[in-house]
Design an enzyme around this catalytic site. Structure first.
Site, PDB file in Angstrom:
ATOM      1  N   ASP A  30      56.829  18.591  14.586  1.00 31.84           N
ATOM      2  CA  ASP A  30      55.398  18.872  14.760  1.00 31.84           C
ATOM      3  C   ASP A  30      54.816  17.837  15.705  1.00 31.84           C
ATOM      4  OD1 ASP A  30      53.328  20.748  12.855  1.00 31.84           O
ATOM      5  OD2 ASP A  30      52.423  19.248  14.181  1.00 31.84           O
ATOM      6  N   THR A 122      53.151  34.867  13.647  1.00 31.64           N
ATOM      7  CA  THR A 122      52.698  36.252  13.794  1.00 31.64           C
ATOM      8  C   THR A 122      52.235  36.434  15.231  1.00 31.64           C
ATOM      9  OG1 THR A 122      52.015  36.257  11.496  1.00 31.64           O
ATOM     10  CG2 THR A 122      51.060  37.961  12.925  1.00 31.64           C
ATOM     11  N   GLU A 155      50.439  31.926   0.785  1.00 23.80           N
ATOM     12  CA  GLU A 155      50.139  30.578   0.333  1.00 23.80           C
ATOM     13  C   GLU A 155      49.911  30.625  -1.175  1.00 23.80           C
ATOM     14  OE1 GLU A 155      46.900  29.118   2.738  1.00 23.80           O
ATOM     15  OE2 GLU A 155      48.030  29.538   4.559  1.00 23.80           O
ATOM     16  N   LYS A 207      54.599  43.349  11.153  1.00 21.78           N
ATOM     17  CA  LYS A 207      53.793  42.292  10.522  1.00 21.78           C
ATOM     18  C   LYS A 207      52.303  42.632  10.577  1.00 21.78           C
ATOM     19  CE  LYS A 207      52.406  38.388   8.914  1.00 21.78           C
ATOM     20  NZ  LYS A 207      52.507  37.998   7.511  1.00 21.78           N
ATOM     21  N   ASN A 211      49.840  43.592   7.350  1.00 24.35           N
ATOM     22  CA  ASN A 211      48.652  42.798   7.010  1.00 24.35           C
ATOM     23  C   ASN A 211      47.380  43.636   7.103  1.00 24.35           C
ATOM     24  OD1 ASN A 211      49.857  40.479   6.245  1.00 24.35           O
ATOM     25  ND2 ASN A 211      49.120  39.215   7.936  1.00 24.35           N
ATOM     26  N   PHE A 252      46.479  44.430  -4.923  1.00 23.99           N
ATOM     27  CA  PHE A 252      45.444  44.409  -3.874  1.00 23.99           C
ATOM     28  C   PHE A 252      44.319  45.402  -4.150  1.00 23.99           C
ATOM     29  CE2 PHE A 252      46.246  41.450  -0.423  1.00 23.99           C
ATOM     30  CZ  PHE A 252      47.400  40.870  -0.913  1.00 23.99           C
ATOM     31  N   LEU A 253      44.072  45.656  -5.421  1.00 23.21           N
ATOM     32  CA  LEU A 253      42.921  46.492  -5.788  1.00 23.21           C
ATOM     33  C   LEU A 253      41.952  45.672  -6.639  1.00 23.21           C
ATOM     34  CD1 LEU A 253      44.457  50.014  -6.592  1.00 23.21           C
ATOM     35  CD2 LEU A 253      43.129  49.314  -4.587  1.00 23.21           C
ATOM     36  N   CYS A 263      45.313  34.555   7.706  1.00 22.31           N
ATOM     37  CA  CYS A 263      46.023  35.686   8.319  1.00 22.31           C
ATOM     38  C   CYS A 263      45.185  36.949   8.506  1.00 22.31           C
ATOM     39  CB  CYS A 263      47.266  36.017   7.496  1.00 22.31           C
ATOM     40  SG  CYS A 263      48.492  34.702   7.589  1.00 22.31           S
ATOM     41  N   ARG A 331      40.708  28.280   5.904  1.00 21.67           N
ATOM     42  CA  ARG A 331      40.476  29.138   7.071  1.00 21.67           C
ATOM     43  C   ARG A 331      39.812  30.457   6.650  1.00 21.67           C
ATOM     44  NH1 ARG A 331      46.281  28.268  10.008  1.00 21.67           N
ATOM     45  NH2 ARG A 331      46.925  27.887   7.862  1.00 21.67           N
TER      46      ARG A 331
END
Ligand SMILES: NC(=O)c1ccc[n+]([C@@H]2O[C@H](COP(=O)([O-])OP(=O)(O)OC[C@H]3O[C@@H](n4cnc5c(N)ncnc54)[C@H](O)[C@@H]3O)[C@@H](O)[C@H]2O)c1
Length: 438
Positions: A30, A122, A155, A207, A211, A252-253, A263, A331
């Site tokens: 890095d 991504t 995450e 990807k 998403n 995801f409901l 993301c 973020r």
């Protein structure tokens, strides 16, 4: 095999640590010297459960190291992963690929022997081919292939997601690259993890398509929540009734203040831009981008309405700053929309998050009062707002909250409390999609 991972953020660090756990020799690089110093000193620069043990174990075994220079490790590498950021480009919504392309040039100069250059970041369709062109131009004699290997970890459960993924997607164009990628993910064969080999373009698009689909699903249930409030229905029962249909699925409901994070916001925007570039419409994704921004902004009005129409001079406790629990990532967190708007309306803010306070400070206006516990934030508040559903907030008793607060308004943007218990504690509850029963 020897691997180099360029970029030691949420994805690079987790991927590097997990590949070293698989038994490969990994060098994580890095440019941020402070990050590398802290990793070499045994401190993990991000909050990710389990990562400290994984890193310490593999460093001690000599399979994982951290450095700011890439030259020696790239020269020895069988595969080099690019895991740098691809944020939204200022001004136009495209993915900013400057970090990816800069890393490609730096890698190219030091390659030696056959190497696979893998984009784990991504990246929009076409990026892999551009990376190949940069490498060829910078170092015309080098023997290499490019591959696309988008990362799907979340995450907060990143290690488990990497070690036990639903699938691995790999875009390759040569047998040699395919063999290297298959060898890297061979440890997952024991779990019979599907590994989907495709072309570069298909892999890159998978990807974004995945998403954006999840962002659509979240926005769909959020719109149903709005409708539930209007018609007197309960969104949790609606979600359950939908989710039991296996064609839909229950995940995801869960309704909330709108998606944030590192993301979905940038990837939905970038997909819209890719479609524009190629003269195609992804109108569904366009609408979701617009709706989600409006939704996040509208959460402030919800708090103000719950507070009686005016928050001027009132103290509002904000519980949760990170975009979701079990991370310190700020973020595009809904807190970044809600807090400045409440302050502009005259409210004072007492904020608490179990992990993200340090990350939040530079992103929030001056004047926020940062507390050392949820109890401290709530004490003397007129209104308490749950922004992130950390488990420690779920465990708080509404009765204790009611006893500590100056006022009696609870805005539960994650629906973590049982409305009956809140009512019994004497609090006025505003929650999402449950036709304000209290
Ligand atoms: N965060 C997630 O949950 C997640 C999940 C899946 C995919 N992704 C994707 O993975 C990519 C990385 O995301 P992230 O969240 O890990 O980003 P991040 O910002 O946490 O980390 C990126 C790191 O790259 C470093 N870097 C940039 N240019 C460099 C260079 N030339 N050489 C060495 N280091 C360099 C930065 O200093 C930073 O530490 C993005 O494309 C993102 O969309 C992220």
């Amino acid at each position: 095999m020897n691997l180099t991972v360029i970029g030691s953020g949420y994805v690079g660090l987790v991927s590097g640590a997990c590949f070293s756990e698989f038994g490969f020799n990994v060098t994580c690089v890095d440019k941020d010297a402070a990050k590398i110093d802290s990793l070499n000193a045994g401190a993990i620069p991000i909050y990710e459960p389990g990562l400290d043990d994984l890193v310490a174990r593999n460093m001690a075994a000599g399979r994982l190291k951290f450095q700011t220079e890439l030259a020696d490790s790239v020269a020895d590498a069988d595969a080099v992963f690019i895991a740098v950021g691809t944020p939204t480009r200022r001004g136009d919504g495209h993915a900013d690929l400057s970090y990816v392309y800069a890393a490609s040039e730096e890698i190219a100069a030091h390659l030696s022997g056959y190497t696979v250059i893998v984009t784990k970041s991504t990246v929009p369709v076409g990026t892999g081919r551009n990376v190949a062109a940069i490498i060829k131009k910078t170092n015309p004699d080098v023997d290499f292939d490019v591959a696309s290997n988008p990362e799907f970890l979340r995450e907060g459960s990143a290690i488990n997601d990497f070690m036990r993924p639903d699938r691995v997607v790999v875009g390759v164009e040569s047998d040699a690259a395919r063999d290297v990628m298959a060898a890297l993910y061979r440890p997952l064969n024991i779990r019979e993890t599907p590994i989907l080999f495709t072309t570069l373009e298909t892999s890159e698009l998978i990807k974004y398509a995945a998403n954006a689909f999840l962002a659509v699903k979240i926005s769909y249930i959020n719109q149903m929540a709005d409708l539930c409030e209007a018609v007197g229905a309960d969104v949790h029962d609606v979600a359950k009734g939908m989710g039991l249909d296996q064609r839909i699925g229950a995940k995801f409901l869960h309704p909330g203040p709108g998606y944030g994070g590192s993301c979905f916001p940038k990837d939905t925007l970038a997909l819209v831009k890719t479609a524009e570039d190629f003269g195609r419409d992804v109108t569904i994704v366009n609408d979701v981008v617009r709706y989600n921004a409006e939704r996040k902004a509208s959460m402030t009005d919800r708090v103000i309405t719950a507070a009686g129409g005016d928050v001027d001079g009132k103290t509002i406790a904000i519980l949760g700053l990170a975009f979701k629990p079990e991370t310190d990532d700020m973020r595009d967190s809904p807190a970044l929309d809600i807090i400045p708007r409440l302050m502009a309306a005259g409210a004072g803010i007492s904020a608490y998050d179990p992990a993200a306070m340090e990350q939040a400070r530079p992103l929030l206006p001056e004047g926020v009062s940062y507390c050392t516990s949820a109890a401290e934030a709530v004490s003397s508040a007129d209104v308490t707002v749950i922004v992130t559903e950390w488990n420690e907030f779920r465990a708080m008793s509404p009765a204790d909250m009611a006893g500590a607060m100056r006022g009696n308004v609870l805005v539960d943007l994650r629906n973590i409390y049982d409305p009956a218990a809140v009512m019994k504690a004497g609090l006025n509850l505003s929650n999402i999609g449950r036709s304000q029963q209290v």
